[in-house]
Enzyme design. Structure first.
Site, mmCIF file in Angstrom:
data_model
loop_
_atom_site.group_PDB
_atom_site.id
_atom_site.type_symbol
_atom_site.label_atom_id
_atom_site.label_comp_id
_atom_site.label_asym_id
_atom_site.label_seq_id
_atom_site.Cartn_x
_atom_site.Cartn_y
_atom_site.Cartn_z
ATOM 1 N N ASP A 104 -5.676 2.557 -7.267
ATOM 2 C CA ASP A 104 -6.618 2.999 -6.233
ATOM 3 C C ASP A 104 -7.081 4.427 -6.515
ATOM 4 O O ASP A 104 -6.418 5.188 -7.225
ATOM 5 C CB ASP A 104 -5.936 2.930 -4.864
ATOM 6 C CG ASP A 104 -6.929 2.885 -3.720
ATOM 7 O OD1 ASP A 104 -8.135 2.667 -3.979
ATOM 8 O OD2 ASP A 104 -6.510 3.053 -2.559
ATOM 9 N N GLU A 150 -11.836 6.656 -9.188
ATOM 10 C CA GLU A 150 -13.177 7.105 -9.604
ATOM 11 C C GLU A 150 -13.142 8.338 -10.532
ATOM 12 O O GLU A 150 -14.013 8.383 -11.417
ATOM 13 C CB GLU A 150 -14.019 7.432 -8.351
ATOM 14 C CG GLU A 150 -14.348 6.243 -7.491
ATOM 15 C CD GLU A 150 -13.161 5.784 -6.646
ATOM 16 O OE1 GLU A 150 -13.126 4.604 -6.283
ATOM 17 O OE2 GLU A 150 -12.263 6.603 -6.378
ATOM 18 N N ASP A 172 -14.020 0.131 0.325
ATOM 19 C CA ASP A 172 -13.622 0.157 1.736
ATOM 20 C C ASP A 172 -14.787 -0.244 2.642
ATOM 21 O O ASP A 172 -15.335 0.559 3.399
ATOM 22 C CB ASP A 172 -13.121 1.551 2.101
ATOM 23 C CG ASP A 172 -11.845 1.921 1.362
ATOM 24 O OD1 ASP A 172 -11.167 0.996 0.865
ATOM 25 O OD2 ASP A 172 -11.540 3.117 1.262
ATOM 26 N N ASP A 190 0.855 -1.181 0.000
ATOM 27 C CA ASP A 190 0.000 0.000 0.000
ATOM 28 C C ASP A 190 0.902 1.247 0.000
ATOM 29 O O ASP A 190 2.065 1.202 -0.363
ATOM 30 C CB ASP A 190 -0.931 -0.049 1.210
ATOM 31 C CG ASP A 190 -2.271 0.630 0.966
ATOM 32 O OD1 ASP A 190 -2.270 1.753 0.426
ATOM 33 O OD2 ASP A 190 -3.322 0.055 1.307
ATOM 34 N N ARG A 217 -10.339 -0.101 -8.387
ATOM 35 C CA ARG A 217 -11.537 0.167 -7.596
ATOM 36 C C ARG A 217 -12.681 0.728 -8.420
ATOM 37 O O ARG A 217 -13.823 0.776 -7.957
ATOM 38 C CB ARG A 217 -11.171 1.145 -6.462
ATOM 39 C CG ARG A 217 -12.163 1.153 -5.319
ATOM 40 C CD ARG A 217 -11.644 1.946 -4.143
ATOM 41 N NE ARG A 217 -11.721 3.396 -4.337
ATOM 42 C CZ ARG A 217 -11.416 4.288 -3.401
ATOM 43 N NH1 ARG A 217 -10.988 3.876 -2.214
ATOM 44 N NH2 ARG A 217 -11.506 5.582 -3.641
#
Length: 798
Positions: A404, A407, A472, A291, A455
């Site tokens: 990640d 969007e 999440d 991460d 995502r």
């Protein structure tokens, strides 16, 4: 019909049934059959109606004063050359393509669709402008259930909701979330059809929220184009939709193993320590995911560095090489945000790779991680810059990518991209990001299958190999409960690898029962990846001994099922079939199953019923009607079409196998680098009611892109036949020309054999066998010689 002709129609005002009299202001003025499509002129614009196949038809409306935009971000299918027929009547016209029929009423104007004589759907008002939006609306039957619109947590039947088409993260969600990371303009109906609205800008999908039997697509701008998808079964519809928007490439085989992951590993020392624990505990693991801390010591202020923090990762190439030598892949997180405090900010500005304001300057704004710009994924120079970073890291040993916040997580409306505003391209940002990586691999690493965990995406993102996860989710039972629904819905919409952070992500909730049940469910979902905020460990090697043992059992089963699971991936790649399938796939006309998501099919052969409530001692399970079912762990038989209470066990969730099924399994391995199809366990679930059965197993090297198309594959085929006092098991293979067949050691296990066999023969030669009277099992070991078609005959006395 290929003959070019134009027919001017006299406008007739007809007394239409009330259901048709929707929009008296619209009427048809003429039509032209142009061979490859039908053009219909109305008083307010024109329609282009184009067949893609005998089960897919596209309709586009171009209002007066607008030009047709042919660009689709979703569709890749080339229209087939089809025989069409136009039939004219005083009421209107019919445009027929094999099984599909488009009926157009002249006045009031209306288009309706049918497949093989069965009405599917019709436009209501058709196109209209309303409250600043452009709207396409349709008539619904009163009873049809609706699915789609991307990832949501609303219950399986989403009718009654007006859903935003705007990809948006929902941190810590539980049983209800109306807006999540994937908002696809796609609808499927229990009447067995789909509608895909082929337009990228943001908007809404209204699934009859006003209870007026109306489906509506609303958008701020763009194309008024949609495809109607029909089929003879749900599997057929899935195949048709994915033929339209593209099929998922086979992931690398290691993607079906267990991952070590958390938010996050702070250093090389910490990562090595975790992997050493997996080895010490003999818990299989195939990959480790890094991460944010791989590029910075802090969560805030460092995003956009996109380079290893050499203080905590002093020798990243050696670290990744050491992991790879043990069969463990390295996956890195990346984000599209370049913070003004990051090491690459000046370079990003200088090379003009950022989205801008209306004056052409980098658009900067604050969000959780700091003050930032956003990579303009639509600019050629930005794509090249971003890909070169991936390329360099891939050459250093990175085996997979985690994209990640795609969007994008914060995406101000005033921001400008090349080709459109933020709101015009918001929903295709992640889609194009995945395309960038997939295209880069195709160009620079053509022998490597990419792993792209993301995502957010759009219709058709599966064709880039995107592997989505459900965001999440809260680390709670409320977070676990909607996970099957989300995965089932996304599988129907082409995104068959939707999965969840096993154990839950958000919050420091230590709940051993929840953790165990989530991992047990994870065995039967597409990707097995425990992941969470680090306050409570996600890795099984850091849990207490009893829970670690239960997790290890689940993970080992995941690996033993690799031959079956990899075959599901092959079916998805070739036919578009989801790995997780709703029960109504099995019984498409059983209304009681339209809203069911707490049980599902894992491929064709497994029925899975996850444990979704704390402290539950038993579960009510419906067994699909076409077959009898056998408990995977005890072999207890359940009658198809029945609903029964099943006692729950701590060691596993309820799992059942279809009567007549073949389940190929492998031995327990530490990771997929040790996988071999030379040694297999083949389980056959005998059911006297199934006179013939079939199964298969797909095999390749787990690495080569398009191995099937290149002929670098083996397809093992199994069949059964019940004849008088015999059960015959036949083995054969269909291999590509570049596949090296091998001799295989096979442990054949026949379940539900009620009496001891008289003898077992292989090619008429006696074989030793073991008969377990209590478990009703017959076990046989044999060598399956390459290029042979052996038959095992299990005979019983009269």
């Amino acid at each position: 019909m290929t003959k070019f002709r134009t027919i001017k129609l006299v406008l007739l005002i007809l007394l239409a049934p009330a259901a048709l009299a929707q929009n008296l202001q619209r009427s048809m003025q003429s039509f032209t059959d142009k061979g490859e499509h039908l053009e219909v002129v109305t008083n307010d614009g024109r329609y282009l109606i184009k067949p893609y196949s005998d089960k897919i038809i596209e309709t586009s409306f171009i209002p007066n004063g607008e030009r047709f935009n042919p660009e689709s971000h979703a569709v890749v299918l080339a229209p087939s050359k089809l025989k069409t027929q136009v039939k004219v009547s005083v009421a209107g016209i019919e445009y027929a393509i094999a099984g599909m029929l488009v009926s157009i009423n002249k006045s009031p104007f209306q288009i309706s669709y049918a497949y093989k004589g069965k009405p599917l759907i019709s436009e209501k008002n058709g196109y209209a402008k309303k409250d600043g939006a452009e709207v396409l609306d349709f008539n619904l039957d009163a009873s049809e259930a609706l699915y789609g619109a991307g990832a949501r947590a609303l219950g399986m039947n989403r009718r009654g909701h007006r859903l935003p088409l705007y990809n948006k993260a929902h941190y810590g969600y539980e049983e209800r979330s109306s807006q999540m990371n994937f908002s696809m303009p796609l609808v499927f109906s229990s009447k067995m059809y789909g509608i895909h609205f082929d337009n990228a800008p943001i908007g809404f999908l209204d699934f009859d929220s006003r209870k007026e039997n109306v489906l509506a697509y609303e958008t701020i701008s763009g194309r008024k184009t949609y495809q109607v998808i029909a089929g003879d079964s749900w599997e057929d519809i899935a195949a048709n939709y994915t033929s339209l928007t593209g099929r998922q490439p086979l992931p690398p085989r290691w993607a079906f193993g267990n991952f070590a992951s958390r938010f996050g590993y702070h250093s090389e020392t910490e990562a090595r320590s975790i992997l050493d624990k997996f080895t010490a505990e003999q818990i299989p693991v195939d990959a480790i995911i890094f991460d944010l801390y791989w590029f910075g010591k802090e969560v805030k202020g460092t995003m956009g560095n996109l380079a290893f923090d050499t203080d905590n990762f002093p020798q990243p190439k050696k670290m990744m090489a050491d992991f790879a030598a043990k069969g463990i892949k390295t996956i890195l997180i990346t984000e599209p945000f370049i913070l003004t405090t990051s090491g690459k900010w000046n370079e990003a500005v200088q090379k003009n790779i950022l989205a801008t304001d209306k004056n052409g300057q980098p658009f900067t704004y604050d969000f959780y991680f700091g003050n930032t710009g956003l990579i303009d994924i639509f600019k050629p120079e930005a794509k090249e810059w971003f890909w070169n970073i991936y390329k360099e890291l891939n050459n250093s040993g990175v085996a997979g990518w985690w994209g990640d916040l795609g969007e994008p997580e914060v995406h101000p409306s005033g921001l400008q991209h090349q080709g459109g505003s933020a709101d015009q391209v918001h929903n295709i940002y992640g889609h194009n990001w995945a395309k960038l990586i997939a295209d880069g691999y195709h160009k620079d690493f053509p022998a490597q299958r990419p792993f792209i965990l993301m995502r957010s995406g759009y219709s058709g993102s599966q064709r880039f190999g995107m592997i989505p996860w459900s965001g999440d989710v809260n680390r709670s039972w409320g977070g676990l409960r909607p996970q099957p629904e989300i995965a089932l819905q996304m599988g129907m919409q082409g995104m068959a690898y939707m999965h969840s952070d096993l154990g839950g992500f958000a919050g420091a909730n230590l709940d051993d029962e929840l953790y165990t049940r989530w991992l047990q469910y994870g065995v039967f979902q597409p990707i097995f990846r425990p992941h969470a905020q680090e306050e409570v460990a996600a890795e099984p090697v850091l849990r207490e001994q009893k829970i670690m043992a239960l997790a290890k059992t689940a993970i080992e089963l995941r690996y033993r099922l690799l031959p079956y699971n990899y075959t599901l991936a092959f079916e998805n790649n070739q036919q578009g079939l989801p790995l997780m399938r709703p029960l109504f796939y099995e019984e498409p006309h059983n209304e009681k199953l339209f809203a069911v998501s707490d049980s599902y099919l894992w491929g064709h052969e497994f029925l899975v019923s996850p444990v979704l409530k704390a402290g539950a001692k038993e579960a009510q399970v419906y067994f699909p009607v076409k077959n009898n079912w056998f408990d995977f762990y005890t072999d207890q038989q359940y009658t198809g079409g029945s609903t029964q209470m099943v006692a729950l066990q701590a060691e596993h969730i309820p799992v059942f196998v279809r009567g007549g099924a073949f389940i190929p399994m492998s031995r327990t391995i530490q990771n997929t680098s040790h996988y071999s199809s030379r040694e297999l366990d083949l389980h056959y679930y005998h059911d006297a009611a199934v006179k013939t059965g079939q199964g298969k197993m797909y095999d390749d090297n787990g690495e080569t892109p398009q191995a099937f198309e290149k002929g670098a594959y083996g397809l093992l085929q199994f069949s059964s036949a019940v004849k008088r006092q015999q059960v015959l098991i036949s083995l054969s293979s269909k291999n590509g020309q570049h596949y090296q067949d091998v001799d295989r050691t096979l442990s054949l296990v026949l379940h539900n054999i009620q009496s001891k066999p008289h003898r077992v023969l292989l090619q008429n030669k006696a074989l030793d066998f073991v008969w377990d009277e209590n478990k009703k099992l017959v076990s046989v070991k044999l060598v399956w010689r390459k290029n042979t078609k052996p038959v095992v005959a299990i005979s019983f006395r009269k």
